[in-house]
Design an enzyme around this catalytic site. Structure first.
Site, PDB file in Angstrom:
ATOM      1  N   LYS A   1     -19.339  17.891  21.413  1.00 44.58           N
ATOM      2  CA  LYS A   1     -19.136  18.200  20.062  1.00 44.58           C
ATOM      3  C   LYS A   1     -18.967  17.403  18.825  1.00 44.58           C
ATOM      4  CE  LYS A   1     -20.381  21.525  20.240  1.00 44.58           C
ATOM      5  NZ  LYS A   1     -20.628  22.345  21.204  1.00 44.58           N
TER       6      LYS A   1
ATOM      7  N   TRP B   1     -29.274  50.126  23.687  1.00 44.00           N
ATOM      8  CA  TRP B   1     -29.594  49.170  24.669  1.00 44.00           C
ATOM      9  C   TRP B   1     -29.600  49.672  25.838  1.00 44.00           C
ATOM     10  CZ3 TRP B   1     -28.078  45.883  28.497  1.00 44.00           C
ATOM     11  CH2 TRP B   1     -29.166  44.935  28.580  1.00 44.00           C
TER      12      TRP B   1
ATOM     13  N   CYS C   1     -25.438  48.771  22.245  1.00 50.24           N
ATOM     14  CA  CYS C   1     -25.488  50.140  21.637  1.00 50.24           C
ATOM     15  C   CYS C   1     -24.648  49.649  20.381  1.00 50.24           C
ATOM     16  CB  CYS C   1     -25.099  51.295  22.489  1.00 50.24           C
ATOM     17  SG  CYS C   1     -26.461  51.436  23.744  1.00 50.24           S
TER      18      CYS C   1
ATOM     19  N   ASN D   1     -21.853  54.674  23.345  1.00 52.91           N
ATOM     20  CA  ASN D   1     -21.878  53.752  23.971  1.00 52.91           C
ATOM     21  C   ASN D   1     -21.113  53.408  25.286  1.00 52.91           C
ATOM     22  OD1 ASN D   1     -22.940  52.906  21.479  1.00 52.91           O
ATOM     23  ND2 ASN D   1     -21.429  51.376  20.824  1.00 52.91           N
ATOM     24  N   GLY D   2     -21.719  52.687  26.140  1.00 52.38           N
ATOM     25  CA  GLY D   2     -21.047  52.526  27.521  1.00 52.38           C
ATOM     26  C   GLY D   2     -21.795  53.042  28.631  1.00 52.38           C
TER      27      GLY D   2
ATOM     28  N   LYS E   1     -31.238  24.187  16.282  1.00 49.35           N
ATOM     29  CA  LYS E   1     -30.256  25.216  16.904  1.00 49.35           C
ATOM     30  C   LYS E   1     -30.920  25.775  18.317  1.00 49.35           C
ATOM     31  CE  LYS E   1     -27.122  27.960  17.433  1.00 49.35           C
ATOM     32  NZ  LYS E   1     -25.630  27.402  17.704  1.00 49.35           N
TER      33      LYS E   1
ATOM     34  N   GLU F   1     -22.232  15.301  18.391  1.00 48.52           N
ATOM     35  CA  GLU F   1     -23.263  16.100  17.683  1.00 48.52           C
ATOM     36  C   GLU F   1     -23.094  15.911  15.946  1.00 48.52           C
ATOM     37  OE1 GLU F   1     -24.487  20.180  19.573  1.00 48.52           O
ATOM     38  OE2 GLU F   1     -22.667  19.822  19.855  1.00 48.52           O
TER      39      GLU F   1
ATOM     40  N   GLU G   1     -17.659  19.026  26.998  1.00 50.03           N
ATOM     41  CA  GLU G   1     -18.010  19.719  25.740  1.00 50.03           C
ATOM     42  C   GLU G   1     -17.390  19.226  24.599  1.00 50.03           C
ATOM     43  OE1 GLU G   1     -20.199  21.651  25.200  1.00 50.03           O
ATOM     44  OE2 GLU G   1     -19.214  22.882  23.328  1.00 50.03           O
TER      45      GLU G   1
ATOM     46  N   HIS H   1     -12.843   3.719  38.155  1.00 48.29           N
ATOM     47  CA  HIS H   1     -14.025   3.375  38.802  1.00 48.29           C
ATOM     48  C   HIS H   1     -14.987   2.448  37.753  1.00 48.29           C
ATOM     49  CE1 HIS H   1     -12.879   4.545  42.665  1.00 48.29           C
ATOM     50  NE2 HIS H   1     -12.521   5.659  42.057  1.00 48.29           N
TER      51      HIS H   1
ATOM     52  N   ARG I   1     -26.609  42.801  17.371  1.00 47.05           N
ATOM     53  CA  ARG I   1     -26.318  43.068  18.857  1.00 47.05           C
ATOM     54  C   ARG I   1     -27.297  43.113  19.948  1.00 47.05           C
ATOM     55  NH1 ARG I   1     -20.522  45.763  17.804  1.00 47.05           N
ATOM     56  NH2 ARG I   1     -21.099  47.066  19.476  1.00 47.05           N
TER      57      ARG I   1
END
Ligand code: HGA
Length: 611
Positions: free
Chosen positions: A487, A75, A2, A100-101, A606, A490, A483, A506, A27
């Protein structure tokens, strides 16, 4: 999610409301509405299902203007997306509100109001607030006092904007668990749930605190704190660009998105944590029952989202004490998995259109799982539509192909999932409060970590001419190392591998020499001493070590070892999000030095909508 916009001015405010709603569209929402006080002093309300454009068209068809009004994008959490459930909601005698909420005690309040003779026209929790304000106003005579009496009865989270026909000179606001910001103008004032909605009309903002109730008039703003005392809230100047899809002062979207993370993470928590509690209805109306029955968790995702899931596995096992498995979607979808009883199936995707993840979800729905939950950044996406439970990340549009703020907001959403599961599997209110507090602190810790940028920019000079790099981590920092390596690959095209530090001996130790930088994340956890031994193994082979370390780790820079000190007091539950930041900055600056196309690296897209 919202959005709220409101305005009081000496000009027609309808275009300001519509532009504000448009700017909150990213949003996610399902319907929109406005209520405007027209020149004859009556509230005129228009609501439509679908895009803000539909509302705009309705306004063209039924011309609506005025100098005071409130608007909303909804929403749905309580009641289906429909015109009658869309906000503003109105009570007798011309009181209109946007909210909102989630109001947790709405059923109780509704029953009482029904017995008092109020008629409900929607299924929302919000409508009880409108009638409650009306009820109190009859006794108290004043809209501001009536709002104060009403919010004292509410349990849950709310941001409210309220207008009343008999007070044509003010908008009343209230906040608990959801943000409200006042935009300060010249002989005009505004309100919104997010500064971005108001950037075309002002750069000056007053941020309300938890429990504040305020009123804005054309030339005046009055705020009372939770105790009812007059409160002074500073006016702050926003540095934000008026256009969220522009780079602003940043050279690349990726850098902008890295720096947006404190706000993106805070937004992901908004409305969902309040008063030391997690409001689990944020996952959907069936969430409580499903989490109560969950005995195991299967997470499926791709790329960066997979790494977020791999972090969550550690937390779900350690904190909620439930078995958890994580798998890459492209592999999972071609297996014939054996599904243990009462297993919750969780998918994670920025776009919600990742083909492999979507296929895995469709397969899972035929495989006897307890339920499906998606963690996603795009509310209208297929993954969201097809999952039973949803928790949206609120990263805002992520334009750089290499995911940054989507990742940390996914970690935040998964953190909330951990709290929700823990609540139903042994964690008491004290434990819940502690975990919620750790989540709330993450934006501040990320903010501090971003101050390391100049140091990391210098450091990147030592990597830019390398062909390979090794990332190490242990425990939940192993996926963070993965990650970091992803990055770097990429966007700088430097070949990078990540290993659980205990695996070095190992095999990968054979690669280590002076030309192989080894990057490690070392928060102060119970694996720190083990990690230090692994780092000795690297040093003994002449490897160059770069360690992002906790100030209390006891590690110091020496020949071949560079220690970059991270902020203090990063707990186990926060470390994954916080320690991913320097790795993002490192890959960004390496890529800059190598002259690659940072925002659109070669061969990558993307949103991966093909298998
Ligand atoms: N509970 C209200 C508002 C929902 C909301 O804030 N979503 O982000 C409703 O369902 O209308």
């Amino acid at each position: 999610m919202c959005g709220i916009v409101g305005a009081i001015a000496d000009r027609n405010i309808v275009p300001i409301l519509i532009e504000g709603l448009r700017r909150l569209e990213y949003r996610g929402y399902d319907s929109a509405g406005v209520a405007v006080l027209n020149s004859s002093g009556h509230l005129r309300r228009l609501r439509t299902v679908g895009k803000v454009k539909m509302l705009q068209d309705a306004i063209v068809e039924t011309p609506t203007d005025g100098q005071l009004g409130i608007a909303h994008t909804r929403w749905a959490t309580h009641g289906v997306p429909s015109e009658r459930n869309a906000h503003p909601h109105i009570s007798r005698d011309g009181i209109a509100i946007v909210h909102n909420g989630i109001i947790e005690n709405h059923e109780e309040l509704r029953e009482e109001l029904t017995s008092l003779g109020y008629t409900f026209t929607s299924e929302t929790d919000t409508e009880v607030i409108a009638h409650r304000i009306h009820h109190h106003k009859q006794k108290l005579g004043d809209i501001f006092r009536a709002v104060r009496a009403t919010v004292a009865e509410l349990e849950g989270a709310y941001a409210l904007a309220v207008v009343s026909e008999d007070s044509p000179d003010r908008i009343i606001l209230a906040r608990a668990g959801c943000p409200v910001v006042i935009g300060v103008g010249n002989n005009e004032n505004f309100v919104a749930s997010d500064v971005s909605a108001l950037l075309p009309v002002t750069r000056k903002f007053i941020f309300l605190d938890e429990g504040d109730v305020a009123e804005i008039r054309r030339q005046d703003v009055r705020v009372l704190d939770a105790e009812g005392n007059t409160a002074h809230r500073e006016v702050r100047e926003s540095a934000l660009s008026a256009d969220a899809a522009e780079k602003g002062d940043y050279p690349h979207f990726m850098l902008k998105e890295i720096f947006e993370q404190p706000r993106a993470v805070a937004q992901t928590l908004e409305e969902r944590v309040a008063g030391g509690k997690l409001l689990e209805a944020a996952f959907g109306p069936l969430a409580t029952e499903i989490f109560r029955r969950t005995e195991a968790v299967q997470i499926v995702a791709c790329g960066t989202s997979y790494h977020a899931g791999a972090v969550a596995k550690y937390y779900i096992e350690q904190i909620a004490r439930l078995p958890c498995w994580v798998e890459i979607a492209s592999e999972y979808r071609y297996r014939n998995p054996v599904v243990p009883k009462n297993t919750l199936f969780v998918t994670i995707s920025q776009s919600g259109e990742t083909a492999d993840t979507l296929a895995a979800l469709r397969m899972a729905k035929q495989s006897g799982y307890l339920s499906s939950l998606s963690i996603c950044n795009v509310p209208e996406s297929s993954l969201v539509r097809e999952s039973e439970l949803v928790l949206l990340t609120r990263a805002g549009p992520e334009i750089g192909v290499a995911s940054t703020k989507a990742f940390t907001t996914q970690l935040t959403a998964l953190g909330m999932l951990v709290v929700a599961l823990a609540k139903h599997h042994g964690a008491d209110a004290e434990r819940e409060r502690g975990l919620v507090q750790r989540l709330i602190e993450i934006p501040g810790l990320i903010e501090k970590t971003l101050h390391l940028e100049p140091t990391i920019k210098e450091l990147a000079k030592r990597f830019a001419d390398k062909h390979h790099a090794l990332f190490l981590g242990r425990g939940q920092m192993h996926p963070i190392a993965m990650e970091g390596a992803l990055k770097l690959k990429e966007i700088s095209y430097i070949h990078a591998e990540a290993y659980a530090a205990g695996e070095l001996k190992h095999g990968p130790l054979a690669l280590v020499d002076a030309d192989m930088p080894v990057i490690t994340v070392a928060p102060n956890n119970d694996l720190l001493e083990k990690l230090k031994s692994n780092l000795q193994e690297v040093r003994a082979r002449g490897g160059e070590l770069y360690v992002f370390a906790d100030p209390d780790s006891g590690m110091q820079s020496s020949d071949g070892v560079t220690i970059i000190t991270m902020p203090k007091h990063v707990s186990h539950f926060q470390a994954a999000a916080v320690y991913s930041i320097p790795l993002q900055l490192l890959s960004y600056h390496c890529a800059i030095l190598r002259g690659t196309d940072v925002d659109q690296p070669r061969n990558l897209a993307k949103s991966v909508t093909v298998e």
